[in-house]
Design a protein around this motif. Structure first.
Motif, PDB file in Angstrom:
ATOM      1  N   THR B 151       5.096  61.963  20.072  1.00  0.00           N
ATOM      2  CA  THR B 151       4.814  60.585  20.556  1.00  0.00           C
ATOM      3  C   THR B 151       5.878  60.133  21.678  1.00  0.00           C
ATOM      4  O   THR B 151       6.738  61.021  21.893  1.00  0.00           O
ATOM      5  CB  THR B 151       5.322  59.718  19.253  1.00  0.00           C
ATOM      6  OG1 THR B 151       6.719  59.877  19.186  1.00  0.00           O
ATOM      7  CG2 THR B 151       4.462  60.053  18.216  1.00  0.00           C
ATOM      8  N   GLY B 152       5.550  59.249  22.353  1.00  0.00           N
ATOM      9  CA  GLY B 152       6.182  58.837  23.577  1.00  0.00           C
ATOM     10  C   GLY B 152       5.823  57.321  23.874  1.00  0.00           C
ATOM     11  O   GLY B 152       4.970  56.779  23.177  1.00  0.00           O
ATOM     12  N   LEU B 153       5.925  57.222  25.260  1.00  0.00           N
ATOM     13  CA  LEU B 153       5.419  55.952  25.809  1.00  0.00           C
ATOM     14  C   LEU B 153       4.443  56.363  27.062  1.00  0.00           C
ATOM     15  O   LEU B 153       4.384  57.380  27.671  1.00  0.00           O
ATOM     16  CB  LEU B 153       6.529  55.107  26.824  1.00  0.00           C
ATOM     17  CG  LEU B 153       7.775  54.660  25.975  1.00  0.00           C
ATOM     18  CD1 LEU B 153       8.734  54.008  26.820  1.00  0.00           C
ATOM     19  CD2 LEU B 153       7.104  53.878  24.738  1.00  0.00           C
ATOM     20  N   VAL B 154       3.381  55.330  27.211  1.00  0.00           N
ATOM     21  CA  VAL B 154       2.643  55.574  28.511  1.00  0.00           C
ATOM     22  C   VAL B 154       3.514  55.328  29.659  1.00  0.00           C
ATOM     23  O   VAL B 154       4.362  54.079  29.584  1.00  0.00           O
ATOM     24  CB  VAL B 154       1.384  54.802  28.347  1.00  0.00           C
ATOM     25  CG1 VAL B 154       0.661  54.522  29.662  1.00  0.00           C
ATOM     26  CG2 VAL B 154       0.511  54.851  27.351  1.00  0.00           C
ATOM     27  N   THR B 155       3.791  55.956  30.582  1.00  0.00           N
ATOM     28  CA  THR B 155       4.821  56.034  31.656  1.00  0.00           C
ATOM     29  C   THR B 155       4.111  55.648  33.075  1.00  0.00           C
ATOM     30  O   THR B 155       4.953  55.681  34.122  1.00  0.00           O
ATOM     31  CB  THR B 155       5.553  57.261  31.719  1.00  0.00           C
ATOM     32  OG1 THR B 155       4.949  58.448  31.813  1.00  0.00           O
ATOM     33  CG2 THR B 155       6.528  57.192  30.421  1.00  0.00           C
ATOM     34  N   GLY B 156       2.853  55.760  33.082  1.00  0.00           N
ATOM     35  CA  GLY B 156       2.176  55.471  34.275  1.00  0.00           C
ATOM     36  C   GLY B 156       0.585  54.983  33.776  1.00  0.00           C
ATOM     37  O   GLY B 156       0.084  55.849  32.936  1.00  0.00           O
ATOM     38  N   VAL B 157       0.045  54.294  34.612  1.00  0.00           N
ATOM     39  CA  VAL B 157      -1.529  54.208  34.470  1.00  0.00           C
ATOM     40  C   VAL B 157      -2.129  54.302  35.847  1.00  0.00           C
ATOM     41  O   VAL B 157      -1.618  54.068  36.907  1.00  0.00           O
ATOM     42  CB  VAL B 157      -1.695  53.039  33.755  1.00  0.00           C
ATOM     43  CG1 VAL B 157      -1.519  52.772  32.261  1.00  0.00           C
ATOM     44  CG2 VAL B 157      -1.144  51.620  34.787  1.00  0.00           C
ATOM     45  N   HIS B 158      -3.398  54.942  35.743  1.00  0.00           N
ATOM     46  CA  HIS B 158      -4.298  55.051  36.992  1.00  0.00           C
ATOM     47  C   HIS B 158      -3.419  56.001  37.965  1.00  0.00           C
ATOM     48  O   HIS B 158      -3.491  55.743  39.246  1.00  0.00           O
ATOM     49  CB  HIS B 158      -4.464  53.597  37.569  1.00  0.00           C
ATOM     50  CG  HIS B 158      -5.216  52.647  36.845  1.00  0.00           C
ATOM     51  ND1 HIS B 158      -6.386  53.056  36.296  1.00  0.00           N
ATOM     52  CD2 HIS B 158      -5.195  51.401  36.467  1.00  0.00           C
ATOM     53  CE1 HIS B 158      -7.109  51.919  35.469  1.00  0.00           C
ATOM     54  NE2 HIS B 158      -5.921  50.955  35.513  1.00  0.00           N
ATOM     55  N   ARG B 159      -3.168  56.978  37.511  1.00  0.00           N
ATOM     56  CA  ARG B 159      -2.387  57.967  38.215  1.00  0.00           C
ATOM     57  C   ARG B 159      -3.469  59.081  38.828  1.00  0.00           C
ATOM     58  O   ARG B 159      -4.614  59.277  38.125  1.00  0.00           O
ATOM     59  CB  ARG B 159      -1.270  58.746  37.364  1.00  0.00           C
ATOM     60  CG  ARG B 159      -0.129  58.183  36.959  1.00  0.00           C
ATOM     61  CD  ARG B 159       0.523  57.606  38.099  1.00  0.00           C
ATOM     62  NE  ARG B 159       2.124  56.994  37.676  1.00  0.00           N
ATOM     63  CZ  ARG B 159       2.679  56.358  38.144  1.00  0.00           C
ATOM     64  NH1 ARG B 159       2.291  55.838  39.211  1.00  0.00           N
ATOM     65  NH2 ARG B 159       3.989  56.214  37.608  1.00  0.00           N
ATOM     66  N   TYR B 160      -3.117  59.521  40.123  1.00  0.00           N
ATOM     67  CA  TYR B 160      -4.017  60.514  40.625  1.00  0.00           C
ATOM     68  C   TYR B 160      -3.244  61.668  40.750  1.00  0.00           C
ATOM     69  O   TYR B 160      -2.298  61.820  41.328  1.00  0.00           O
ATOM     70  CB  TYR B 160      -4.464  59.971  42.143  1.00  0.00           C
ATOM     71  CG  TYR B 160      -5.159  60.900  42.838  1.00  0.00           C
ATOM     72  CD1 TYR B 160      -6.571  61.226  42.502  1.00  0.00           C
ATOM     73  CD2 TYR B 160      -4.574  61.893  43.890  1.00  0.00           C
ATOM     74  CE1 TYR B 160      -7.404  62.356  43.222  1.00  0.00           C
ATOM     75  CE2 TYR B 160      -5.199  62.726  44.434  1.00  0.00           C
ATOM     76  CZ  TYR B 160      -6.598  63.170  44.047  1.00  0.00           C
ATOM     77  OH  TYR B 160      -7.530  64.232  44.796  1.00  0.00           O
ATOM     78  N   GLN B 161      -3.728  62.683  40.437  1.00  0.00           N
ATOM     79  CA  GLN B 161      -3.177  64.023  40.449  1.00  0.00           C
ATOM     80  C   GLN B 161      -4.141  64.900  41.057  1.00  0.00           C
ATOM     81  O   GLN B 161      -5.072  65.508  40.212  1.00  0.00           O
ATOM     82  CB  GLN B 161      -2.540  64.659  39.139  1.00  0.00           C
ATOM     83  CG  GLN B 161      -1.673  63.815  38.407  1.00  0.00           C
ATOM     84  CD  GLN B 161      -0.059  64.226  39.114  1.00  0.00           C
ATOM     85  OE1 GLN B 161       0.484  65.337  38.845  1.00  0.00           O
ATOM     86  NE2 GLN B 161       0.573  63.324  39.872  1.00  0.00           N
ATOM     87  N   ALA B 162      -3.779  65.617  42.138  1.00  0.00           N
ATOM     88  CA  ALA B 162      -4.623  66.392  42.850  1.00  0.00           C
ATOM     89  C   ALA B 162      -4.752  67.779  42.378  1.00  0.00           C
ATOM     90  O   ALA B 162      -3.997  68.223  41.276  1.00  0.00           O
ATOM     91  CB  ALA B 162      -4.162  66.914  44.247  1.00  0.00           C
ATOM     92  N   GLY B 163      -6.199  68.305  42.345  1.00  0.00           N
ATOM     93  CA  GLY B 163      -6.589  69.393  41.647  1.00  0.00           C
ATOM     94  C   GLY B 163      -6.071  70.728  42.329  1.00  0.00           C
ATOM     95  O   GLY B 163      -5.634  70.849  43.603  1.00  0.00           O
ATOM     96  N   VAL B 164      -6.796  71.686  42.066  1.00  0.00           N
ATOM     97  CA  VAL B 164      -6.770  72.989  42.470  1.00  0.00           C
ATOM     98  C   VAL B 164      -8.122  73.150  43.337  1.00  0.00           C
ATOM     99  O   VAL B 164      -9.302  73.318  42.900  1.00  0.00           O
ATOM    100  CB  VAL B 164      -6.886  74.235  41.578  1.00  0.00           C
ATOM    101  CG1 VAL B 164      -6.867  75.482  42.160  1.00  0.00           C
ATOM    102  CG2 VAL B 164      -5.605  74.000  40.648  1.00  0.00           C
ATOM    103  N   GLY B 165      -8.127  72.750  44.952  1.00  0.00           N
ATOM    104  CA  GLY B 165      -9.325  72.615  45.386  1.00  0.00           C
ATOM    105  C   GLY B 165      -9.951  71.486  45.124  1.00  0.00           C
ATOM    106  O   GLY B 165      -9.378  70.479  44.871  1.00  0.00           O
TER     107      GLY B 165
END
Lengths: 349, 548
Positions: B151-165
């Motif tokens: 368990t934990g917290l939601v620490t960011g929303v609507h994040r963008y994390q680039a992919g591999v290509g």
């Protein structure tokens, strides 16, 4: 009575409902987000080109850690609303490994700069009453920063949470060099030792600023990365000096000279590479406490102040826990005999 | 009594510490209950040789479930794997649709229904600081398939994390500080209520190794919902793009490069114009722009607000498809698709017909009126048994203005004042579509010939109306030249829209159905909006009759 019980039950249910919908972290998060900034500067080697800082005055003083990041020609700072500022380094503190930046509007002439702000900030003009606000071990804390450069522009930085595990002396290194700061730190159970994490703000559950995540270091005791924050009182001292509100007294260096100077009884042990060897004396420094006490080469050290030592690195650990200026009791095996000796400290000039 | 309550209330608040401890204990109890309730829906995913190890979650009683694409990527050859549940049993697992770009895949467990399942929640309602519960099989710790809870917290929303290509992009993801480790991939992220708000699948790591350092990312449930129709239907999902880049301009973004012939270019968007919002969400950074867009499927209609010289305008367009680089070829399984077509139709029937309705009624009739720009036409539509579909337009005095008869989608008879009919689209197509619609509505799914029907994925209603309802689309070729799309509401199963297009001319007939109400024993829209080009009509149904 029946009515009372029913009412109480209802009330408890209402409270429970309220408690289950309002996150207790909401307050601290709201306090943190507008006061934490994203830093962009020099990337070199293991130093990421980004980091975190905390606004500590309404006219744009930003507290962060002393790192290569701020050695960039242009240190850029993005506040929570997405505004981009240039920043200049106004103070570096190699002892505490802290730095203070001042925001400038981007592109503004060096002279006659327009004022920045007013910005939301954490107050570091600490007074006497501040000691009572110290966090204690077991207190919940919430941390905000931009490790891994997750956020950009006006995006809110990342949050983490955990508890303060302890307040203790830092004994750590970076790569092969000892970390100069040897004062108190708050040990955290959240992972803060991440690229870009140093400079993150730490608040307690009431949203009070209680510390700032320090540089990435490795503990000399456990040889693992150490998750910690510089406590508020240390940040306050630096803030007061950096803002000229208190003269630079070099108090920390002086304190460390008396409190945490390495103890050196003048014994060099036999060492080869990284192998763990028994603590066998190789040489004795001339005029040292060890020589005066009659310690000789080829003596095998069995214990330091009553605590046994089985190899050279354990001997080193024992020495680190000693306070300078106090006698050291050693038990030594010399040939087939066991000898007890007391090393009297050197007189400090 | 009320007063007494208030007094007692004040007293109990004054008694502070005891009640706080009580609240904490009860909150903990509730958390335990939630975990006990949802944990059985969590799947330990392995390949057929029980190698590897990821996680997944079942989302309906039939055993359909979600995981990461990267968890099933090695199973695509056979489309088979294994899924272990907390009952200690290992089930055969069939890989259905995949979304390599968004790192999501759908599977189905084969075994006795009903399976324990969890429902998808609203990830847009999640706030930073909310409780996050990750359940899965990190380090493949579990030998009896009882999953691990962190368990934990939601620490960011609507994040963008680039992919591999262009693969494995975490577009509109949730960030959590709950420990996510290798093996958690594909497992669910729950909110406090035990709803699935995301699929865990990615972590940030530092130089020390591929282990949790407090930065986990989950693909948001709302993104997944848009791809769900395609995933269920065994298709390879495609993501949408504007084929345009943006540049930061302070706290705003402006369009930078726009590919010629792209949806953005065709919609008249120009370099230097400011992008204010996408679907009413203000855009403040390039990350956010990429994140929001990446969460939409290709061909998805979106609503942009674009600004030039302080003048704002609305742009509604359908997104282009992201052209995937280096994705493995994936042949959709026809059987999986057909199964999904049947499921959609069964849900449709269930949404319309009450339980007691006959599944093959001999006769039915509609009565209503159509409002057009020039006036109102009354009409009736009826069918006797397997016989032809008859549509009549009536004059005000009740006499027949026009009569159309269609059998099996072909117009066999057309008499009367056809010129006066509205809409003037090729009536063959619309009649054929209506004919099919009624068969689908009233007959046993097993007896309908569905060989020409394809499930082609999802769509949405008008983005300007902020209607985020996801539709499931069945496609059917009608009268050689026509293409009919029947769009069903993913939530209710009801038919929301019918689009019939005459492919050579591009003319389109769109029928939007209002939410259903009771009409003579079945649930149907009383208002149907018809659009043909610029023309709009409104059908008001007054009566529905079913003869035994």
């Amino acid at each position: 009575m029946t009515i009372g019980r029913t009412c109480h039950g209802l009330l408890a249910a209402t409270l429970l409902a309220a408690a289950s919908f309002a996150s207790p972290y909401q307050g601290p998060i709201e306090a943190l987000l507008p006061r934490v900034v994203k830093l962009y500067g020099l990337a070199a080697g293991a130093q990421a080109g980004y980091g975190t800082g905390v606004i500590v005055s309404e006219d744009g003083l930003v507290l962060t850690v002393f790192s290569l990041l701020i050695d960039a020609r242009h240190v850029r700072v993005v506040t929570s609303d997405g505004t981009l500022y240039d920043a200049e380094v106004v103070r570096r503190d190699a002892d505490r490994q802290l730095a203070m930046l001042r925001l400038r509007p981007p592109g503004a002439a060096a002279e006659g700069q327009p004022a920045v702000g007013p910005l939301p900030y954490f107050d570091l003009a600490c007074g006497e009453a501040d000691a009572e606000k110290r966090v204690r071990s077991g207190d919940w804390v919430v941390i905000a920063g931009n490790p891994f450069k997750v956020a950009e522009g006006a995006e809110p930085v990342s949050i983490a949470h955990g508890i303060v595990s302890a307040r203790t002396r830092l004994d750590a290194r970076r790569s092969f060099k000892d970390f100069p700061y040897r004062g108190d730190v708050l040990v955290l159970d959240a992972v803060t030792s991440n690229p870009g994490g140093p400079g993150s703000a730490v608040v307690d559950i009431e949203g009070r600023f209680v510390g700032m995540v320090g540089r990435e270091v490795t503990s000399n005791l456990t040889h693992t990365h150490f998750n910690y924050a510089m406590p508020r009182d240390v940040l306050c001292e630096f803030f007061l000096e950096a803002t000229g509100k208190r003269p630079l007294s070099v108090p920390l260096a002086a304190q460390m000279a008396t409190e945490n100077v390495p103890v050196d009884p003048g014994i060099r042990l036999t060492r080869t590479g990284y192998r763990s060897l028994p603590p066998m004396v190789e040489r004795i420094r001339k005029g040292s406490p060890a020589e005066r006490a009659g310690v000789r080469p080829d003596d095998l050290i069995l214990s330091v102040n009553g605590r046994s030592v089985s190899d050279a690195s354990e001997y080193d650990e024992r020495l680190k826990s000693l306070t300078a200026g106090e006698p050291i009791d050693l038990v030594i095996r010399r040939g087939r005999t066991i000898v007890s000796v007391r090393l009297e400290p050197e007189k400090t000039p | 009594m009320v007063l007494l309550c208030i007094v007692l209330g004040l007293l109990s608040i004054a008694a502070g510490p005891a009640s706080t401890a009580d609240l904490v204990a009860r909150a903990e109890q509730r958390r335990i209950e939630v975990i006990e309730r949802v944990a059985p829906s969590v799947v330990c995913v392995f390949d057929s040789h029980q190698r590897g190890g990821g996680s997944g979650v079942i989302i309906d009683a039939e055993g359909y479930g979600l995981t990461n694409y990267h968890v099933v990527a090695e199973m695509l050859e056979t489309r088979r794997g294994l899924g272990g549940l907390s009952d200690g049993k290992l089930y055969e697992l069939e890989v259905l649709g995949i979304d390599p770009t968004g790192d999501v895949a759908m599977f189905r467990l084969l075994g006795d229904h009903p399976f324990p399942f969890s429902s998808l929640g609203d990830s847009d309602a999640v706030r930073v600081g909310d409780t996050a519960i990750a359940i899965g099989n990190p380090f493949t710790l579990s030998e009896d398939y009882t999953p691990t809870v962190t368990t934990g917290l939601v620490t960011g929303v609507h994040r963008y994390q680039a992919g591999v290509g262009r693969n494995l992009v975490y577009s509109d993801c949730l960030q959590v500080d709950a420990a996510i480790n290798p093996g958690n991939s594909g497992g669910p992220l729950f909110n406090r209520e035990g709803e699935v708000i995301g699929i865990n699948g990615r972590i940030s790591v530092n130089r020390r190794g591929r282990l949790n350092v407090g930065f986990g990312y989950a693909i948001s449930s709302n993104q997944i919902k848009r791809f769900m129709p395609a995933l269920r239907a065994g298709l390879k999902a495609q993501h949408g793009t504007l084929q345009a880049t943006v540049a930061s301009e302070g706290p705003h973004v402006v369009f930078d490069r726009i590919a010629p012939e792209s949806a953005a270019a065709l919609a008249g968007i120009q370099r230097g114009e400011r992008l204010t919002s996408i679907d009413a969400i203000p855009i403040a950074s390039g990350n956010q722009y990429l994140g929001l867009l990446g969460a939409y499927p290709a061909d998805w209609p979106i609503h942009l607000v674009v600004e030039r010289d302080g003048q704002a305008r609305d742009v509604v367009l359908r997104l282009d498809a992201v052209v995937p680089k280096s994705q493995r070829p994936f042949q959709p399984d026809r059987e999986v698709n057909q199964r999904e077509v049947e499921r959609v139709l069964r849900r449709f029937q269930k949404a319309v017909l009450s339980e007691r309705m006959p599944r093959r009624p001999p006769s039915w009739a509609w009565r209503g009126r159509r409002e057009t720009a020039t006036g109102t036409q009354r009409f009736t539509a009826s069918q006797v048994g397997d016989g032809p579909l008859r549509v009549q337009r009536l004059r005000d005095d009740g006499s027949v203005a026009a009569l159309l008869v269609a059998t099996e989608g072909t117009v066999t008879e057309a008499v009367g004042d056809l010129e006066a009919l509205e809409p003037p689209l090729d009536v063959k197509l619309t009649l054929a579509a209506t004919f099919v619609m009624h068969r689908w509505l009233l007959e046993n799914v097993e007896t309908i010939d569905l060989s020409g029907v394809r499930h082609v994925g999802g769509d949405r209603l008008d983005p300007r109306a902020k209607d985020d309802r996801v539709l499931e689309v069945l496609e059917w070729n009608v009268c050689q030249t026509g293409l009919a799309r029947f769009e069903f509401d993913l939530q209710t199963g009801f038919l929301a829209r019918v689009r019939v297009r005459d492919v050579p001319t591009g003319k389109e007939f769109v029928m939007d159905l209002d939410s259903p109400q009771d009409i003579g024993g079945l649930k149907w829209s009383q208002e149907i909006h018809i659009t043909v080009g610029e023309k709009r009509y409104r059908d008001l149904l007054s009566d529905w009759e079913l003869s035994p």
